[in-house]
Design a protein around this motif. Structure first.
Motif, PDB file in Angstrom:
ATOM      1  N   GLY A 105      35.058  33.699  42.762  1.00  0.00           N
ATOM      2  CA  GLY A 105      35.805  32.819  41.861  1.00  0.00           C
ATOM      3  C   GLY A 105      35.217  32.813  40.467  1.00  0.00           C
ATOM      4  O   GLY A 105      35.943  32.892  39.466  1.00  0.00           O
ATOM      5  N   TYR A 106      33.884  32.723  40.392  1.00  0.00           N
ATOM      6  CA  TYR A 106      33.239  32.733  39.078  1.00  0.00           C
ATOM      7  C   TYR A 106      33.434  34.072  38.384  1.00  0.00           C
ATOM      8  O   TYR A 106      33.714  34.120  37.178  1.00  0.00           O
ATOM      9  CB  TYR A 106      31.747  32.426  39.215  1.00  0.00           C
ATOM     10  CG  TYR A 106      31.067  32.264  37.874  1.00  0.00           C
ATOM     11  CD1 TYR A 106      31.162  31.069  37.173  1.00  0.00           C
ATOM     12  CD2 TYR A 106      30.356  33.315  37.296  1.00  0.00           C
ATOM     13  CE1 TYR A 106      30.562  30.921  35.938  1.00  0.00           C
ATOM     14  CE2 TYR A 106      29.745  33.163  36.064  1.00  0.00           C
ATOM     15  CZ  TYR A 106      29.856  31.970  35.388  1.00  0.00           C
ATOM     16  OH  TYR A 106      29.274  31.827  34.154  1.00  0.00           O
ATOM     17  N   TYR A 107      33.297  35.157  39.146  1.00  0.00           N
ATOM     18  CA  TYR A 107      33.474  36.493  38.565  1.00  0.00           C
ATOM     19  C   TYR A 107      34.892  36.655  38.018  1.00  0.00           C
ATOM     20  O   TYR A 107      35.093  37.121  36.894  1.00  0.00           O
ATOM     21  CB  TYR A 107      33.196  37.560  39.623  1.00  0.00           C
ATOM     22  CG  TYR A 107      33.492  38.972  39.160  1.00  0.00           C
ATOM     23  CD1 TYR A 107      32.582  39.654  38.354  1.00  0.00           C
ATOM     24  CD2 TYR A 107      34.676  39.615  39.516  1.00  0.00           C
ATOM     25  CE1 TYR A 107      32.854  40.945  37.919  1.00  0.00           C
ATOM     26  CE2 TYR A 107      34.952  40.902  39.077  1.00  0.00           C
ATOM     27  CZ  TYR A 107      34.035  41.564  38.287  1.00  0.00           C
ATOM     28  OH  TYR A 107      34.310  42.834  37.838  1.00  0.00           O
ATOM     29  N   THR A 108      35.889  36.245  38.799  1.00  0.00           N
ATOM     30  CA  THR A 108      37.281  36.357  38.364  1.00  0.00           C
ATOM     31  C   THR A 108      37.536  35.495  37.132  1.00  0.00           C
ATOM     32  O   THR A 108      38.198  35.921  36.184  1.00  0.00           O
ATOM     33  CB  THR A 108      38.229  35.942  39.499  1.00  0.00           C
ATOM     34  OG1 THR A 108      37.945  36.709  40.677  1.00  0.00           O
ATOM     35  CG2 THR A 108      39.687  36.156  39.104  1.00  0.00           C
ATOM     36  N   GLY A 109      36.995  34.288  37.151  1.00  0.00           N
ATOM     37  CA  GLY A 109      37.171  33.405  36.000  1.00  0.00           C
ATOM     38  C   GLY A 109      36.547  33.977  34.751  1.00  0.00           C
ATOM     39  O   GLY A 109      37.112  33.873  33.655  1.00  0.00           O
ATOM     40  N   PHE A 110      35.383  34.615  34.896  1.00  0.00           N
ATOM     41  CA  PHE A 110      34.720  35.186  33.725  1.00  0.00           C
ATOM     42  C   PHE A 110      35.491  36.385  33.177  1.00  0.00           C
ATOM     43  O   PHE A 110      35.527  36.603  31.968  1.00  0.00           O
ATOM     44  CB  PHE A 110      33.290  35.600  34.080  1.00  0.00           C
ATOM     45  CG  PHE A 110      32.443  35.892  32.874  1.00  0.00           C
ATOM     46  CD1 PHE A 110      32.005  34.872  32.058  1.00  0.00           C
ATOM     47  CD2 PHE A 110      32.096  37.191  32.544  1.00  0.00           C
ATOM     48  CE1 PHE A 110      31.234  35.120  30.943  1.00  0.00           C
ATOM     49  CE2 PHE A 110      31.323  37.468  31.426  1.00  0.00           C
ATOM     50  CZ  PHE A 110      30.894  36.425  30.623  1.00  0.00           C
ATOM     51  N   ILE A 111      36.139  37.157  34.065  1.00  0.00           N
ATOM     52  CA  ILE A 111      36.987  38.262  33.603  1.00  0.00           C
ATOM     53  C   ILE A 111      38.148  37.722  32.788  1.00  0.00           C
ATOM     54  O   ILE A 111      38.473  38.244  31.706  1.00  0.00           O
ATOM     55  CB  ILE A 111      37.505  39.090  34.797  1.00  0.00           C
ATOM     56  CG1 ILE A 111      36.352  39.827  35.489  1.00  0.00           C
ATOM     57  CG2 ILE A 111      38.566  40.086  34.335  1.00  0.00           C
ATOM     58  CD1 ILE A 111      35.631  40.830  34.629  1.00  0.00           C
ATOM     59  N   VAL A 112      38.799  36.667  33.295  1.00  0.00           N
ATOM     60  CA  VAL A 112      39.916  36.053  32.570  1.00  0.00           C
ATOM     61  C   VAL A 112      39.434  35.489  31.242  1.00  0.00           C
ATOM     62  O   VAL A 112      40.086  35.648  30.201  1.00  0.00           O
ATOM     63  CB  VAL A 112      40.574  34.949  33.424  1.00  0.00           C
ATOM     64  CG1 VAL A 112      41.645  34.206  32.627  1.00  0.00           C
ATOM     65  CG2 VAL A 112      41.186  35.550  34.690  1.00  0.00           C
ATOM     66  N   PHE A 113      38.284  34.833  31.265  1.00  0.00           N
ATOM     67  CA  PHE A 113      37.692  34.268  30.046  1.00  0.00           C
ATOM     68  C   PHE A 113      37.428  35.370  29.008  1.00  0.00           C
ATOM     69  O   PHE A 113      37.726  35.215  27.825  1.00  0.00           O
ATOM     70  CB  PHE A 113      36.397  33.560  30.415  1.00  0.00           C
ATOM     71  CG  PHE A 113      35.583  33.089  29.236  1.00  0.00           C
ATOM     72  CD1 PHE A 113      35.922  31.942  28.551  1.00  0.00           C
ATOM     73  CD2 PHE A 113      34.460  33.798  28.814  1.00  0.00           C
ATOM     74  CE1 PHE A 113      35.177  31.507  27.465  1.00  0.00           C
ATOM     75  CE2 PHE A 113      33.709  33.377  27.740  1.00  0.00           C
ATOM     76  CZ  PHE A 113      34.070  32.225  27.070  1.00  0.00           C
TER      77      PHE A 113
END
Length: 273
Positions: A105-113
């Motif tokens: 979840g954190y990895y995906t969120g950071f990609i979107v960010f």
């Protein structure tokens, strides 16, 4: 609300974080060897076309999962001896896979960010005429009669048009790097994919900005940055030398554990978040 039981992490955060990092590595050399071997395999797989892309994604998620695991053990330990004992009793499989969901979840969120920041940068470049100037430059420099002086002038024009974009990228990078430990510490407290994903966007929260601009936070993050810079330089050299890649893997683990402990400590310092 305080989440760390060991007062040493508050009184001497950087030194104690290093002690916890060493305890995490030395608590069970068997587990450390297994984890390092898996990371080494993933790094080597990155050199293979197609498979390498998937391996790099999985490697990032595994690294975050390890940070979640270390944080979870640190939160439940009142002393470094308790933490080392908990690490000695850990299972390598649990270390790698127990927190894959929030890590992903954190990895995906950071990609979107990151994509959001890239889009903002492209928008600034477009609004300042950068794309138009780049198109004109391509038209002129592609002609055979373009002189070196003309080519140089066009490149300088592109640099001028891109200055606002470069300034935004530089300022944003410095700001978000400074804010990283606090947001990351908050993210490491989350236990679901969605909560970890949403935690990334606390980079945009004025509440977190306010919490980051204190003397104690500034001192801790400044020291953390210096340590990361020094270890990162050595790690980069090791990664560039095939025979030293195993050393680079151990440094990746060291940085992963150290940053996780420092981050959770900075979040623990906050009373209003």
């Amino acid at each position: 609300m305080k989440i760390l039981q060991d007062p040493a992490l508050s009184s001497h955060p950087i030194r104690t974080a290093m002690d916890y990092t060493w305890a995490a590595l030395s608590g069970s050399w068997k587990n450390t060897s297994i984890v390092a071997a898996i990371l080494l395999l993933l790094i080597l797989l990155e050199f293979i076309p197609m498979i390498g892309f998937i391996a790099s994604i999985f490697q990032s998620i595994v690294v975050y999962a390890l940070a979640y695991y270390i944080t979870d053990r640190a939160k439940g330990s009142a002393t470094i001896e308790n933490f080392k004992r908990a690490m000695a009793q850990s299972d390598a499989k649990e270390m790698l896979f127990a927190f894959l969901s929030p890590a992903a979840g954190y990895y995906t969120g950071f990609i979107v960010f990151s994509l959001i920041l890239a889009l903002i940068s492209a928008l600034i470049f477009w609004l300042t005429g950068g794309f138009e100037a780049f198109s004109i430059m391509q038209q002129h420099t592609s002609t055979p009669d373009a002189t070196p002086e003309q080519t140089y002038q066009f490149y300088m024009q592109i640099l001028g048009f891109s200055s606002p974009t470069l300034a935004f990228i530089l300022i944003a990078s410095l700001f978000f790097s400074y804010l990283w430990p606090l947001v990351y510490g908050y993210a490491l407290c989350q236990r679901t994919f969605g909560d970890a994903f949403n935690a990334v966007f606390m980079f945009f929260s004025p509440t977190f900005w306010k919490g980051a601009f204190t003397v104690d936070y500034f001192v801790i993050v400044s020291l953390w940055m210096l340590v990361v810079l020094g270890v990162g330089i050595v790690m980069g050299f090791a990664l560039a030398t095939l025979i030293l890649i195993p050393v680079a893997v151990l440094l990746i683990l060291w940085l992963t554990y150290f940053t996780a402990i420092v981050s959770i400590t900075t979040y623990d310092m906050q009373d209003n978040i």
